[in-house]
Design a protein around this motif. Sequence first.
Motif, PDB file in Angstrom:
ATOM      1  N   TYR A  16     -27.726 -26.405  -0.199  1.00 55.61           N
ATOM      2  CA  TYR A  16     -27.285 -27.741   0.264  1.00 55.61           C
ATOM      3  C   TYR A  16     -26.498 -27.610   1.315  1.00 55.61           C
ATOM      4  CZ  TYR A  16     -29.968 -29.986  -3.579  1.00 55.61           C
ATOM      5  OH  TYR A  16     -31.034 -30.325  -4.566  1.00 55.61           O
ATOM      6  N   VAL A  17     -26.526 -28.588   2.159  1.00 50.88           N
ATOM      7  CA  VAL A  17     -25.433 -28.668   3.336  1.00 50.88           C
ATOM      8  C   VAL A  17     -25.275 -30.122   3.494  1.00 50.88           C
ATOM      9  CG1 VAL A  17     -26.445 -26.579   4.667  1.00 50.88           C
ATOM     10  CG2 VAL A  17     -27.295 -28.728   5.185  1.00 50.88           C
ATOM     11  N   ASN A  18     -23.743 -30.294   3.883  1.00 48.32           N
ATOM     12  CA  ASN A  18     -23.515 -31.684   3.917  1.00 48.32           C
ATOM     13  C   ASN A  18     -23.626 -32.130   5.396  1.00 48.32           C
ATOM     14  OD1 ASN A  18     -22.068 -33.943   3.834  1.00 48.32           O
ATOM     15  ND2 ASN A  18     -19.873 -33.068   3.366  1.00 48.32           N
ATOM     16  N   ALA A  19     -24.497 -33.005   5.509  1.00 48.65           N
ATOM     17  CA  ALA A  19     -24.861 -33.721   7.045  1.00 48.65           C
ATOM     18  C   ALA A  19     -25.090 -34.909   6.933  1.00 48.65           C
ATOM     19  CB  ALA A  19     -25.872 -32.712   7.724  1.00 48.65           C
ATOM     20  N   ASN A  20     -24.590 -35.864   7.702  1.00 45.36           N
ATOM     21  CA  ASN A  20     -24.598 -36.986   8.022  1.00 45.36           C
ATOM     22  C   ASN A  20     -24.439 -37.821   6.726  1.00 45.36           C
ATOM     23  OD1 ASN A  20     -25.859 -37.021  10.432  1.00 45.36           O
ATOM     24  ND2 ASN A  20     -27.849 -36.450   9.902  1.00 45.36           N
ATOM     25  N   LYS A  21     -23.478 -37.530   6.230  1.00 47.37           N
ATOM     26  CA  LYS A  21     -22.611 -38.233   4.864  1.00 47.37           C
ATOM     27  C   LYS A  21     -23.719 -38.197   3.677  1.00 47.37           C
ATOM     28  CE  LYS A  21     -19.777 -41.417   7.521  1.00 47.37           C
ATOM     29  NZ  LYS A  21     -19.547 -43.100   7.682  1.00 47.37           N
ATOM     30  N   LYS A  22     -24.555 -37.053   3.637  1.00 43.74           N
ATOM     31  CA  LYS A  22     -25.217 -36.969   2.516  1.00 43.74           C
ATOM     32  C   LYS A  22     -25.606 -35.360   2.399  1.00 43.74           C
ATOM     33  CE  LYS A  22     -29.438 -37.948   5.073  1.00 43.74           C
ATOM     34  NZ  LYS A  22     -30.583 -38.962   5.165  1.00 43.74           N
ATOM     35  N   PHE A  23     -26.110 -34.545   1.199  1.00 45.17           N
ATOM     36  CA  PHE A  23     -26.357 -33.397   0.991  1.00 45.17           C
ATOM     37  C   PHE A  23     -27.846 -33.037   1.158  1.00 45.17           C
ATOM     38  CE2 PHE A  23     -21.948 -33.773  -1.036  1.00 45.17           C
ATOM     39  CZ  PHE A  23     -21.370 -32.425  -0.581  1.00 45.17           C
ATOM     40  N   ILE A  24     -28.011 -32.250   2.115  1.00 47.75           N
ATOM     41  CA  ILE A  24     -29.447 -31.940   2.427  1.00 47.75           C
ATOM     42  C   ILE A  24     -30.030 -30.837   1.839  1.00 47.75           C
ATOM     43  CG2 ILE A  24     -30.991 -31.809   4.397  1.00 47.75           C
ATOM     44  CD1 ILE A  24     -29.331 -33.609   5.842  1.00 47.75           C
ATOM     45  N   LYS A  25     -31.105 -30.620   1.201  1.00 42.64           N
ATOM     46  CA  LYS A  25     -31.418 -29.511   0.491  1.00 42.64           C
ATOM     47  C   LYS A  25     -32.422 -28.641   1.489  1.00 42.64           C
ATOM     48  CE  LYS A  25     -34.638 -27.815  -3.250  1.00 42.64           C
ATOM     49  NZ  LYS A  25     -35.260 -28.287  -4.416  1.00 42.64           N
ATOM     50  N   LEU A  26     -32.050 -27.401   1.946  1.00 42.48           N
ATOM     51  CA  LEU A  26     -32.785 -26.514   2.842  1.00 42.48           C
ATOM     52  C   LEU A  26     -33.388 -25.486   1.921  1.00 42.48           C
ATOM     53  CD1 LEU A  26     -30.226 -26.351   5.773  1.00 42.48           C
ATOM     54  CD2 LEU A  26     -32.002 -28.078   5.244  1.00 42.48           C
ATOM     55  N   ASN A  27     -34.627 -25.371   2.035  1.00 46.43           N
ATOM     56  CA  ASN A  27     -35.190 -24.012   1.397  1.00 46.43           C
ATOM     57  C   ASN A  27     -35.169 -22.965   2.477  1.00 46.43           C
ATOM     58  OD1 ASN A  27     -36.370 -25.248  -0.922  1.00 46.43           O
ATOM     59  ND2 ASN A  27     -37.888 -26.272   0.229  1.00 46.43           N
ATOM     60  N   PHE A  28     -34.595 -21.739   1.864  1.00 45.50           N
ATOM     61  CA  PHE A  28     -34.546 -20.680   2.749  1.00 45.50           C
ATOM     62  C   PHE A  28     -35.559 -20.232   3.510  1.00 45.50           C
ATOM     63  CE2 PHE A  28     -31.178 -19.447  -0.937  1.00 45.50           C
ATOM     64  CZ  PHE A  28     -30.239 -19.754  -0.034  1.00 45.50           C
ATOM     65  N   ASN A  29     -36.785 -20.434   2.970  1.00 52.14           N
ATOM     66  CA  ASN A  29     -38.047 -20.215   3.607  1.00 52.14           C
ATOM     67  C   ASN A  29     -38.496 -20.890   4.822  1.00 52.14           C
ATOM     68  OD1 ASN A  29     -40.745 -18.377   3.636  1.00 52.14           O
ATOM     69  ND2 ASN A  29     -41.757 -20.340   2.948  1.00 52.14           N
ATOM     70  N   ASP A  30     -37.724 -22.121   4.710  1.00 47.57           N
ATOM     71  CA  ASP A  30     -37.916 -23.144   6.006  1.00 47.57           C
ATOM     72  C   ASP A  30     -37.076 -22.982   7.180  1.00 47.57           C
ATOM     73  OD1 ASP A  30     -40.135 -24.213   4.602  1.00 47.57           O
ATOM     74  OD2 ASP A  30     -38.538 -25.830   3.645  1.00 47.57           O
ATOM     75  N   ILE A  31     -36.072 -22.048   6.767  1.00 45.63           N
ATOM     76  CA  ILE A  31     -35.041 -21.785   7.958  1.00 45.63           C
ATOM     77  C   ILE A  31     -35.647 -20.746   8.960  1.00 45.63           C
ATOM     78  CG2 ILE A  31     -32.520 -21.077   8.419  1.00 45.63           C
ATOM     79  CD1 ILE A  31     -31.922 -22.173   5.550  1.00 45.63           C
ATOM     80  N   LEU A  32     -35.574 -21.081  10.169  1.00 44.04           N
ATOM     81  CA  LEU A  32     -35.782 -19.896  11.128  1.00 44.04           C
ATOM     82  C   LEU A  32     -34.520 -19.203  11.513  1.00 44.04           C
ATOM     83  CD1 LEU A  32     -38.225 -22.282  13.371  1.00 44.04           C
ATOM     84  CD2 LEU A  32     -38.720 -20.717  11.430  1.00 44.04           C
ATOM     85  N   TYR A  33     -33.570 -19.978  11.977  1.00 46.64           N
ATOM     86  CA  TYR A  33     -32.193 -19.099  12.380  1.00 46.64           C
ATOM     87  C   TYR A  33     -31.053 -20.390  12.513  1.00 46.64           C
ATOM     88  CZ  TYR A  33     -33.226 -21.240  17.192  1.00 46.64           C
ATOM     89  OH  TYR A  33     -33.288 -21.881  18.159  1.00 46.64           O
ATOM     90  N   VAL A  34     -30.040 -19.666  12.367  1.00 45.95           N
ATOM     91  CA  VAL A  34     -28.741 -20.510  12.564  1.00 45.95           C
ATOM     92  C   VAL A  34     -27.950 -20.191  13.790  1.00 45.95           C
ATOM     93  CG1 VAL A  34     -26.725 -20.978  11.016  1.00 45.95           C
ATOM     94  CG2 VAL A  34     -28.899 -20.572   9.945  1.00 45.95           C
ATOM     95  N   GLU A  35     -27.408 -21.172  14.271  1.00 48.87           N
ATOM     96  CA  GLU A  35     -26.508 -21.154  15.624  1.00 48.87           C
ATOM     97  C   GLU A  35     -25.211 -21.528  15.001  1.00 48.87           C
ATOM     98  OE1 GLU A  35     -26.396 -22.209  20.215  1.00 48.87           O
ATOM     99  OE2 GLU A  35     -27.830 -23.112  18.811  1.00 48.87           O
ATOM    100  N   SER A  36     -24.096 -20.866  15.601  1.00 48.74           N
ATOM    101  CA  SER A  36     -22.762 -21.099  15.544  1.00 48.74           C
ATOM    102  C   SER A  36     -22.478 -21.943  16.711  1.00 48.74           C
ATOM    103  CB  SER A  36     -21.776 -20.167  15.472  1.00 48.74           C
ATOM    104  OG  SER A  36     -20.362 -20.386  15.631  1.00 48.74           O
ATOM    105  N   ILE A  37     -21.896 -23.551  16.422  1.00 45.58           N
ATOM    106  CA  ILE A  37     -21.583 -24.275  17.632  1.00 45.58           C
ATOM    107  C   ILE A  37     -19.990 -24.875  17.400  1.00 45.58           C
ATOM    108  CG2 ILE A  37     -21.820 -26.325  19.047  1.00 45.58           C
ATOM    109  CD1 ILE A  37     -24.753 -26.075  17.944  1.00 45.58           C
ATOM    110  N   LYS A  38     -18.876 -24.089  17.805  1.00 45.56           N
ATOM    111  CA  LYS A  38     -17.417 -24.076  17.469  1.00 45.56           C
ATOM    112  C   LYS A  38     -17.110 -24.087  15.992  1.00 45.56           C
ATOM    113  CE  LYS A  38     -16.583 -26.322  21.802  1.00 45.56           C
ATOM    114  NZ  LYS A  38     -15.784 -27.608  22.582  1.00 45.56           N
ATOM    115  N   ASP A  39     -16.894 -25.400  15.440  1.00 47.50           N
ATOM    116  CA  ASP A  39     -16.684 -25.332  14.005  1.00 47.50           C
ATOM    117  C   ASP A  39     -17.830 -25.832  13.214  1.00 47.50           C
ATOM    118  OD1 ASP A  39     -13.920 -24.881  14.403  1.00 47.50           O
ATOM    119  OD2 ASP A  39     -13.310 -27.279  14.848  1.00 47.50           O
TER     120      ASP A  39
END
Length: 234
Positions: free
Chosen positions: A137-160
């Motif tokens: 789960y990630v906290n985004a837009n004032k709610k917790f969003i469930k992300l399945n690992f299999n759906d994630i392509l890649y992750v990028e760092s943008i400052k904080d």
Amino acid sequence: MKITCLIIDDEPLAIQVIKAHLDKIPGIEIISTFQNPVEALDMIKSTKIDLIFLDIEMPLLSGIEFLKTLQHPPKVIFTTAYRNYATESYELDVVDYLLKPISFTRFFKAINKYKNLVNINTVEATVKEEESNNHVYVNANKKFIKLNFNDILYVESIKDYVKVYLHDKSVITKDSISNFEYKLPNEFLRIHRSFIVNTNKVTAFTKVDVEIGKREIPIGASYKDTVVSFLKDC
């Protein structure tokens, strides 16, 4: 449940001002007050304290030095007459930094900030307990969003923040890429100081980049040998 707090300040008048402000806010219990931070140490170790109102400029030991000695400190609101400690105090993850003389309006705002922070931490702890081996789960837009690992392509760092790329969208959450990397399973690989990829989604790679579909993601120079070796063995 009441918020338990300590007041630590070498000035009796400053303690009285904080006590007067707290008396106007229900749900807060002052456990004790101290003019010397060293004397407060035993109580912090033996008693459940939620919040400390901590002065910075004090004899023997400054508030900042005192906070650094605590292994698992309660939440802290600094109360000080000096502006020059603001940057250092926020690096210590304090709730707020109040400049004397402290108005009730500003004080009340700091209390609400503490309450909001505690509520967020409580929700995050509950969510973490519910996480399984196949999602996060990630906290985004004032709610917790469930992300399945299999759906994630890649992750990028943008400052904080980190930006999580999925098949049909992306999600931005406040986090460091190193901390987010810790939450991911073994099929995810750090290939750059700013990128993590799902190796199950890699369609091609060279010594300088990784391809996921039509997207090219750079490989950092210091990561090259590890990435190439890992992907060859996949």
